[in-house]
Design a protein around this motif. Structure first.
Motif, mmCIF file in Angstrom:
data_model
loop_
_atom_site.group_PDB
_atom_site.id
_atom_site.type_symbol
_atom_site.label_atom_id
_atom_site.label_comp_id
_atom_site.label_asym_id
_atom_site.label_seq_id
_atom_site.Cartn_x
_atom_site.Cartn_y
_atom_site.Cartn_z
ATOM 1 N N TYR A 1 0.844 -1.205 0.000
ATOM 2 C CA TYR A 1 0.000 0.000 0.000
ATOM 3 C C TYR A 1 0.872 1.245 0.000
ATOM 4 C CZ TYR A 1 -3.161 -3.583 1.772
ATOM 5 O OH TYR A 1 -3.873 -4.727 1.943
ATOM 6 N N ASP A 2 0.444 2.262 -0.717
ATOM 7 C CA ASP A 2 1.246 3.478 -0.824
ATOM 8 C C ASP A 2 0.876 4.457 0.293
ATOM 9 O OD1 ASP A 2 2.638 5.735 -1.526
ATOM 10 O OD2 ASP A 2 2.491 5.275 -3.660
ATOM 11 N N LEU A 3 1.625 4.383 1.385
ATOM 12 C CA LEU A 3 1.315 5.246 2.541
ATOM 13 C C LEU A 3 1.542 6.711 2.186
ATOM 14 C CD1 LEU A 3 2.902 3.111 5.393
ATOM 15 C CD2 LEU A 3 0.499 3.301 4.752
ATOM 16 N N ARG A 4 2.597 6.942 1.378
ATOM 17 C CA ARG A 4 2.888 8.338 0.987
ATOM 18 C C ARG A 4 1.643 8.983 0.365
ATOM 19 N NH1 ARG A 4 6.266 8.501 -4.192
ATOM 20 N NH2 ARG A 4 4.235 7.810 -4.895
ATOM 21 N N ASP A 5 1.020 8.261 -0.554
ATOM 22 C CA ASP A 5 -0.122 8.855 -1.239
ATOM 23 C C ASP A 5 -1.330 9.022 -0.329
ATOM 24 O OD1 ASP A 5 1.184 9.411 -3.498
ATOM 25 O OD2 ASP A 5 0.282 7.866 -4.747
ATOM 26 N N LEU A 6 -1.357 8.275 0.769
ATOM 27 C CA LEU A 6 -2.450 8.469 1.732
ATOM 28 C C LEU A 6 -2.270 9.788 2.485
ATOM 29 C CD1 LEU A 6 -3.276 5.244 3.723
ATOM 30 C CD2 LEU A 6 -4.807 6.673 2.377
ATOM 31 N N PHE A 7 -1.009 10.084 2.846
ATOM 32 C CA PHE A 7 -0.776 11.314 3.624
ATOM 33 C C PHE A 7 -0.921 12.560 2.739
ATOM 34 C CE2 PHE A 7 1.539 8.264 6.402
ATOM 35 C CZ PHE A 7 0.796 8.484 7.546
ATOM 36 N N ILE A 8 -0.521 12.433 1.463
ATOM 37 C CA ILE A 8 -0.657 13.598 0.573
ATOM 38 C C ILE A 8 -2.152 13.858 0.352
ATOM 39 C CG2 ILE A 8 -0.209 14.512 -1.744
ATOM 40 C CD1 ILE A 8 2.362 12.815 -1.772
ATOM 41 N N GLY A 9 -2.561 15.081 0.632
ATOM 42 C CA GLY A 9 -3.975 15.430 0.466
ATOM 43 C C GLY A 9 -4.821 15.082 1.683
ATOM 44 N N SER A 10 -4.194 14.621 2.792
ATOM 45 C CA SER A 10 -5.005 14.232 3.953
ATOM 46 C C SER A 10 -5.247 15.407 4.904
ATOM 47 C CB SER A 10 -4.366 13.056 4.692
ATOM 48 O OG SER A 10 -3.153 13.458 5.294
ATOM 49 N N GLU A 11 -4.744 16.583 4.562
ATOM 50 C CA GLU A 11 -5.086 17.839 5.251
ATOM 51 C C GLU A 11 -4.836 17.792 6.761
ATOM 52 O OE1 GLU A 11 -8.676 19.807 3.838
ATOM 53 O OE2 GLU A 11 -8.824 18.382 2.197
ATOM 54 N N GLY A 12 -3.757 17.147 7.139
ATOM 55 C CA GLY A 12 -3.388 17.145 8.553
ATOM 56 C C GLY A 12 -4.268 16.270 9.415
ATOM 57 N N THR A 13 -5.069 15.382 8.822
ATOM 58 C CA THR A 13 -5.983 14.557 9.619
ATOM 59 C C THR A 13 -5.420 13.169 9.916
ATOM 60 O OG1 THR A 13 -7.121 13.669 7.674
ATOM 61 C CG2 THR A 13 -8.027 15.693 8.629
ATOM 62 N N LEU A 14 -4.354 12.767 9.216
ATOM 63 C CA LEU A 14 -3.808 11.415 9.434
ATOM 64 C C LEU A 14 -2.421 11.434 10.061
ATOM 65 C CD1 LEU A 14 -4.765 9.518 6.117
ATOM 66 C CD2 LEU A 14 -6.045 9.634 8.271
ATOM 67 N N GLY A 15 -1.696 12.533 9.910
ATOM 68 C CA GLY A 15 -0.345 12.615 10.444
ATOM 69 C C GLY A 15 0.223 13.994 10.157
ATOM 70 N N VAL A 16 1.359 14.290 10.789
ATOM 71 C CA VAL A 16 2.017 15.585 10.556
ATOM 72 C C VAL A 16 3.260 15.332 9.707
ATOM 73 C CG1 VAL A 16 3.174 17.553 11.626
ATOM 74 C CG2 VAL A 16 1.155 16.541 12.721
ATOM 75 N N ILE A 17 3.274 15.920 8.533
ATOM 76 C CA ILE A 17 4.415 15.754 7.628
ATOM 77 C C ILE A 17 5.555 16.616 8.161
ATOM 78 C CG2 ILE A 17 5.231 16.084 5.252
ATOM 79 C CD1 ILE A 17 2.174 15.880 4.445
ATOM 80 N N THR A 18 6.747 15.996 8.309
ATOM 81 C CA THR A 18 7.876 16.773 8.833
ATOM 82 C C THR A 18 8.987 16.959 7.804
ATOM 83 O OG1 THR A 18 8.608 14.718 9.871
ATOM 84 C CG2 THR A 18 7.520 16.327 11.294
ATOM 85 N N ALA A 19 9.029 16.116 6.777
ATOM 86 C CA ALA A 19 10.059 16.290 5.733
ATOM 87 C C ALA A 19 9.608 15.585 4.467
ATOM 88 C CB ALA A 19 11.398 15.727 6.201
ATOM 89 N N ALA A 20 10.251 15.944 3.352
ATOM 90 C CA ALA A 20 9.858 15.339 2.071
ATOM 91 C C ALA A 20 11.042 15.297 1.112
ATOM 92 C CB ALA A 20 8.716 16.141 1.442
ATOM 93 N N VAL A 21 11.028 14.282 0.247
ATOM 94 C CA VAL A 21 11.940 14.251 -0.900
ATOM 95 C C VAL A 21 11.098 14.610 -2.121
ATOM 96 C CG1 VAL A 21 13.544 12.895 -2.287
ATOM 97 C CG2 VAL A 21 13.244 12.353 0.137
ATOM 98 N N LEU A 22 11.552 15.626 -2.860
ATOM 99 C CA LEU A 22 10.770 16.139 -3.991
ATOM 100 C C LEU A 22 11.530 15.926 -5.289
ATOM 101 C CD1 LEU A 22 10.007 19.589 -2.323
ATOM 102 C CD2 LEU A 22 8.562 17.539 -2.247
ATOM 103 N N LYS A 23 10.779 15.823 -6.377
ATOM 104 C CA LYS A 23 11.403 15.668 -7.706
ATOM 105 C C LYS A 23 11.826 17.022 -8.255
ATOM 106 C CE LYS A 23 8.366 12.011 -9.341
ATOM 107 N NZ LYS A 23 7.205 11.760 -10.190
ATOM 108 N N LEU A 24 13.002 17.056 -8.856
ATOM 109 C CA LEU A 24 13.416 18.264 -9.581
ATOM 110 C C LEU A 24 13.370 17.990 -11.083
ATOM 111 C CD1 LEU A 24 16.435 19.412 -7.386
ATOM 112 C CD2 LEU A 24 14.067 20.252 -7.358
#
Ligand code: FAD
Ligand code: 2HG
Ligand code: ZN
Length: 471
Positions: free
Chosen positions: A191-214
């Motif tokens: 299961y893609d946990l990352r995609d669950l947190f993206i768009g979850s508006e702070g209701t499932l967890g607090v994002i503290t860091a990210a790796v982004l594409k350049l």
């Protein structure tokens, strides 16, 4: 209880980073469009991931709700506490380090509280490009962008926030840390946990860091503003431009005459680039990583053909970076102009692109019949099928009578959106603004699964309760 908790929190983040006085809290308890105002027990400003984890553990144990907040520029009231004075705002602004740029893997690793514009600058200085771009980029944070799956003006070419993220680090409600900070382009391990947190508006967890594409830096650009007779012509122009420019088409922004009128009236230093105000306007940008690409010539050719074919009536191509900026100011100034002009009833909708014209005609006729005289402010990311279908009061109405129309107007617009199989939130999220409408438009099975996930991730419902889902 609150005194003990506040003492514990001060012990974790330092007393200077627990704000309890009203003046110090003011910027955190009101949202950007000043639609929502709440009260907070405190604003807590941790300095790193471990402090975030310790704060959440304490709040979870004490049963105190936590409202994650980044730059507080969200448009759905998602970062504003309720008015009980018993919720805690968790402000991520001090988590603002850019950790690493990998020029081989084309990634950047950042803390969640980094301001979007600072990430763009860091990428540029490394000869790369981070494409997420939106009007609030000088103050919104990447954590807020991730939590709302933000869109903006370059989705057409680069995708929305979800498509720009590779890995996340997230603190769960009970203080556990999920380390998903990977820079992988492929990973099929369940299961893609990352995609669950993206768009979850702070209701499932607090994002503290990210790796982004350049991406490769676009070294050639051409920007044009085009005058058109209406939305149908804009759609025809989109098809024509897309088929000629291919993936060099980077932005395709649409606005109606009323939007520009409002900007010219309320935003200093703006000027119309045409002799007369057209009914509809498109702002478009082509870009290419090849510095030799003659995009202005390409755009000029396409525009001449469009004018000869009667699709466009006039056009200006920016001759300098300054001119391009001035054209973008006209587009980016629309939100600011709305706030200055008074109350707005907003809709942030997505529709199948081919049905946008029919949708606009049907909805405008229905609103004019039911609520005559309202001012339409229709604009947005036409190339993504995303419209900001906003309304302001009729001249003879007062603000309160107009605002009382919010429910019926939302219902009218969103029911039509539903019939067209569209979405009632394209890029701003649900927050508290659309929470009560969501169950009408989302299948019951989807709503049930979302509630089940919420219970699994946050059994005591301390994370942003009452946002996105009814608690
Ligand atoms: P906030 O407003 O602080 O929070 C937004 C939501 O994310 C809240 O639910 C909050 O609880 C949650 N959150 C914040 N940080 C975290 C975190 N670290 N972990 C978990 N949850 C978190 N949006 C678009 O998509 N496209 C646009 O073109 C666009 N243009 C805009 C133009 C203007 C002038 C403004 C004011 C806003 C615009 N927006 C646009 C709205 C957009 O959602 C925000 O600007 C941005 O994405 C929110 O970031 P923020 O840091 O301000 O988040
Ligand atoms: C934009 O596209 C933002 O400018 C804001 O998403 C939309 O003000 C709005 O309704
Ligand atoms: Zn937008």
């Amino acid at each position: 209880m609150s005194d003990g908790l506040l003492r514990d929190l001060a012990g974790i983040v330092g007393a200077g980073y627990v704000i309890t006085d009203a003046a110090g809290q003011e910027a955190y308890v009101v949202d950007w469009i000043k639609k929502y105002r709440g009260r907070a027990m405190a604003v807590v400003r941790p300095g790193n991931r471990d402090e975030v984890a310790a704060v959440l553990r304490c709040c979870n144990d004490a049963g105190v709700s936590v409202i994650p907040q980044g730059g507080n520029t969200g448009m759905a009231g998602g970062a504003t506490p309720d008015d009980s004075g018993r919720q805690m705002i968790l402000s991520l602004g001090r988590l603002n380090r850019i950790h690493e740029i990998d020029p081989v893997g084309n990634t950047i690793t950042v803390d969640a509280g980094c301001i979007l514009a600072n990430i763009q600058t860091a990428a540029r200085e490394a000869g790369r490009f981070f494409p997420l771009s939106l009007g609030a980029e000088g103050s919104c944070t990447i954590g807020g962008n991730l939590a709302t799956n933000a869109g903006g003006i370059a989705v057409l070419r680069y995708g929305n926030m979800r498509e720009l993220a590779l890995g996340l680090e997230v603190v769960l409600a009970d203080g556990r840390i999920w380390d998903g900070l990977q820079a992988l382009r492929k990973d099929n391990t369940g299961y893609d946990l990352r995609d669950l947190f993206i768009g979850s508006e702070g209701t499932l967890g607090v994002i503290t860091a990210a790796v982004l594409k350049l991406h490769p830096a676009p070294t050639a650009r051409a920007t044009a503003m085009i005058a058109l007779s209406g939305e149908q012509a804009a759609l025809e122009f989109l098809v024509r431009l897309g088929s000629r420019a291919g993936d060099r088409l980077t932005a395709f922004e649409f606005m109606t005459r009323n939007c520009l009128d409002l900007v010219l009236q309320h935003v200093a230093g703006t000027a119309l680039p045409f002799k007369t105000m057209p009914p509809a306007i498109v702002l478009t940008e082509l870009s290419d990583a090849d510095a030799e690409a003659d995009l202005s010539a390409l755009l000029e050719g396409i525009l001449s053909e469009a004018i000869a074919a009667g699709i466009a009536t006039d056009a200006v191509i920016a001759q300098s970076g300054e001119q391009a900026k001035a054209l973008w100011r006209l587009r980016e100034g629309i939100s600011e102009a709305q706030v200055r002009a008074g109350k707005t009833i907003k809709h942030d909708i997505a529709l199948p692109i081919g049905r946008l014209g029919a949708f606009m005609r049907e909805t405008e006729a229905a609103i004019e019949a039911a609520f005559p005289g309202l001012r339409f402010l229709v604009f947005g990311h036409l190339g993504d099928g995303n419209l900001h279908y906003n309304l302001q009061r009729a001249p003879q109405m007062n603000d309160d009578d107009f605002y009382a129309l919010t429910g019926p107007l939302n219902r009218l617009v969103h029911d039509i959106v539903g019939r067209y199989r569209g979405s009632i939130s394209a890029e701003h999220g649900v927050g508290q603004l659309r929470r009560d409408e969501l169950p009408r438009y989302k299948p019951p099975v989807a709503m049930q699964l979302m509630h089940d996930l919420k219970t699994l991730f946050d059994p005591h419902s301390i994370l942003n309760p009452g946002k996105l889902l009814q608690s």
